[in-house]
Design an enzyme around this catalytic site. Structure first.
Site, PDB file in Angstrom:
ATOM      1  N   ASP A 127      -4.959   0.579   2.171  1.00  0.00           N
ATOM      2  CA  ASP A 127      -5.416  -0.821   2.171  1.00  0.00           C
ATOM      3  C   ASP A 127      -6.900  -0.908   1.812  1.00  0.00           C
ATOM      4  OD1 ASP A 127      -3.029  -2.155   2.701  1.00  0.00           O
ATOM      5  OD2 ASP A 127      -3.175  -1.727   4.831  1.00  0.00           O
ATOM      6  N   ALA A 161       4.890   5.306   4.424  1.00  0.00           N
ATOM      7  CA  ALA A 161       4.850   4.750   5.777  1.00  0.00           C
ATOM      8  C   ALA A 161       5.817   5.549   6.652  1.00  0.00           C
ATOM      9  CB  ALA A 161       5.258   3.290   5.726  1.00  0.00           C
ATOM     10  N   LEU A 162       5.688   5.413   7.964  1.00  0.00           N
ATOM     11  CA  LEU A 162       6.553   6.164   8.875  1.00  0.00           C
ATOM     12  C   LEU A 162       7.726   5.347   9.411  1.00  0.00           C
ATOM     13  CD1 LEU A 162       4.053   8.077   8.818  1.00  0.00           C
ATOM     14  CD2 LEU A 162       4.490   8.543  11.203  1.00  0.00           C
ATOM     15  N   THR A 222      -6.027   9.509   8.920  1.00  0.00           N
ATOM     16  CA  THR A 222      -5.792   8.124   9.371  1.00  0.00           C
ATOM     17  C   THR A 222      -4.647   8.099  10.381  1.00  0.00           C
ATOM     18  OG1 THR A 222      -4.657   7.903   7.258  1.00  0.00           O
ATOM     19  CG2 THR A 222      -6.757   6.791   7.472  1.00  0.00           C
ATOM     20  N   HIS A 226       3.439  14.183   3.140  1.00  0.00           N
ATOM     21  CA  HIS A 226       3.816  12.821   3.546  1.00  0.00           C
ATOM     22  C   HIS A 226       2.880  11.828   2.885  1.00  0.00           C
ATOM     23  CE1 HIS A 226       5.482   9.620   5.835  1.00  0.00           C
ATOM     24  NE2 HIS A 226       6.155  10.415   6.647  1.00  0.00           N
ATOM     25  N   PHE A 227       3.456  10.900   2.118  1.00  0.00           N
ATOM     26  CA  PHE A 227       2.617   9.956   1.371  1.00  0.00           C
ATOM     27  C   PHE A 227       3.132   8.527   1.562  1.00  0.00           C
ATOM     28  CE2 PHE A 227       0.490   9.224  -3.023  1.00  0.00           C
ATOM     29  CZ  PHE A 227      -0.775   9.255  -2.460  1.00  0.00           C
ATOM     30  N   SER A 259       0.822  -1.215   0.000  1.00  0.00           N
ATOM     31  CA  SER A 259       0.000   0.000   0.000  1.00  0.00           C
ATOM     32  C   SER A 259       0.861   1.273   0.000  1.00  0.00           C
ATOM     33  CB  SER A 259      -0.978   0.001   1.176  1.00  0.00           C
ATOM     34  OG  SER A 259      -0.281  -0.056   2.396  1.00  0.00           O
ATOM     35  N   HIS A 260       2.158   1.159   0.256  1.00  0.00           N
ATOM     36  CA  HIS A 260       3.034   2.336   0.200  1.00  0.00           C
ATOM     37  C   HIS A 260       4.175   2.165  -0.801  1.00  0.00           C
ATOM     38  CE1 HIS A 260       0.745   3.149   3.804  1.00  0.00           C
ATOM     39  NE2 HIS A 260       0.935   4.404   3.484  1.00  0.00           N
ATOM     40  N   ASP A 294       4.425   0.620  13.482  1.00  0.00           N
ATOM     41  CA  ASP A 294       3.985   1.772  12.688  1.00  0.00           C
ATOM     42  C   ASP A 294       2.539   1.506  12.316  1.00  0.00           C
ATOM     43  OD1 ASP A 294       3.574   3.832  10.941  1.00  0.00           O
ATOM     44  OD2 ASP A 294       4.823   3.006   9.338  1.00  0.00           O
TER      45      ASP A 294
END
Ligand code: NDP
Length: 334
Positions: A189, A124-125, A161, A121-122, A48-49, A179
């Site tokens: 997702d 995951a962290l 989110t 920010h697009f 998803s990222h 995360d």
């Protein structure tokens, strides 16, 4: 391999992503930084990222919303606060610009905050918190988005989110990292479930009338729900405050007011707080008890450490390659 999918190797992922980003207006440094994050996501099976995000990255470059030639600026607001102006670019270039200075600041001060603003920010962290833990630091990060999650008891989206990530360094091997979105399910997702025509589990969201539903399309039109009822809802609120007002940046609802809705993320802030355990421990000989906790957790059948799922998926991807829908490949390929 099904005919409607394509299998890529990891080198192809980076090349494809970088070419698409440069074609949409990124310079080499920005495209390289973003493509690396896309590559990391695919390497660890976080589809998803990964490449799934590339069309969105490109749309916000093409619309002129995001600066593909960003040169983030660093400033010291206080001895332990690093201000990062993202120059209206995507966050990977901000991370690349600040990471060494920030790690040094955390070591010098024992605890420090990176206040990233004017950035998109697009991703995951986990990449940024793991980067800090790989330097022996404990780190947490959060960011908001656009209104997608209804506050507990409500039906209208208000919070993003709002992911929160935490990473703990270990003497040997990879850090322990979690995360997680404060929504029950990450929006990417839900979009993937919609794309694949699959229902989502109960508790993920409600339709526009506030009724619980398993239909991803209806949830995308209605509202997502926070995990754990009112408890997760308060965490989502905390993320709003830390990544927005604390840094002088947008709330999710404000981000939506100025966003172009071009398929990419909205402008916002990222809060990164890190600690140097060598400075925070009162007894230098302590610290091994973190390993004791991890060992005790793993003694219980059915328990695994957060972050371990990515390592397992990493091994699978290394063996089988990256499988993406052919339609996505056609969208990305220049
Ligand atoms: P998941 O629910 O898939 O996973 C959340 C965390 O729980 C992960 O760290 C995962 O580790 C861990 N975990 C999962 N199963 C177990 C288990 N059995 N035991 C212990 N730990 C476990 O993630 P989300 O759907 O909540 O979020 C997905 C991603 O979306 C995140 O990376 C987040 O940063 C990103 N996101 C980004 C946004 C943005 O605006 N940039 C917005 C919202 C989300 P593991 O990886 O090892 O499985």
């Amino acid at each position: 391999m099904p005919a409607d999918t394509v299998t890529l190797n990891l080198d192809d992922v980076k090349t494809l992503a970088k070419a698409a980003l440069m074609n949409a207006g990124c310079d080499n440094a920005n495209a390289e930084a973003i493509a690396h994050v896309v590559w990391m996501a695919e390497r660890d099976g976080c589809s998803s990222h990964g490449l799934f995000r590339v069309p969105g990255y490109c749309k916000s470059l093409s619309s002129g919303k995001v600066n593909g030639a960003a040169r983030p600026l660093l400033d010291r607001a206080a001895p332990s606060v690093l201000w990062v102006d993202g120059d209206a670019g995507y966050t990977p270039i901000a991370h690349k610009t600040m990471m060494e200075d920030f790690a040094e600041l955390v070591r010098a001060q024992g605890v420090a905050l990176a206040a990233i603003t004017n950035s998109f920010h697009f991703a995951a962290l986990w990449p940024e918190v793991e980067m800090l833990s790989s330097r022996g630091l404990v780190a947490m990060a959060c960011t908001s988005y656009k209104p997608t999650v209804a506050p507990h008891g409500g039906r209208k989206p208000l919070y993003g989110t709002n992911p929160l990530a935490f990473s703990w360094p270990r003497p040997e091997g990879d850090p322990v990292t979690f995360d997680q979105a404060s929504a029950t399910m990450a929006r990417g997702d839900i979009q993937i479930h919609k794309r694949d025509g699959k229902p989502v589990p109960e508790g993920v969201g409600i339709d526009a009338n506030g009724n619980p539903t398993n239909d991803p399309e209806k949830i995308l039109e209605g509202a997502q729900l926070a995990f754990g009822g009112y408890k997760g809802s308060s965490i989502a609120m905390m993320v709003e405050l830390l990544a927005g007002p604390l840094l002088g940046e947008n709330l999710s609802l404000e981000a939506a007011e100025t966003d172009l809705d071009d398929g990419g993320p909205a402008r916002g802030g990222e809060f990164i707080l890190a600690f140097d355990p060598a400075k925070t421990r009162q007894k230098t000989e302590s610290g091994g008890n973190a390993e004791r906790l991890f060992a005790a957790m793993l003694e219980q059948e059915g328990v695994r450490l957060p972050g371990q799922g990515r390592k397992t998926r990493r091994a699978e991807v290394a063996e089988k390659g990256v499988v993406i829908p052919r339609a996505l490949m056609e969208q990305i390929e220049i």
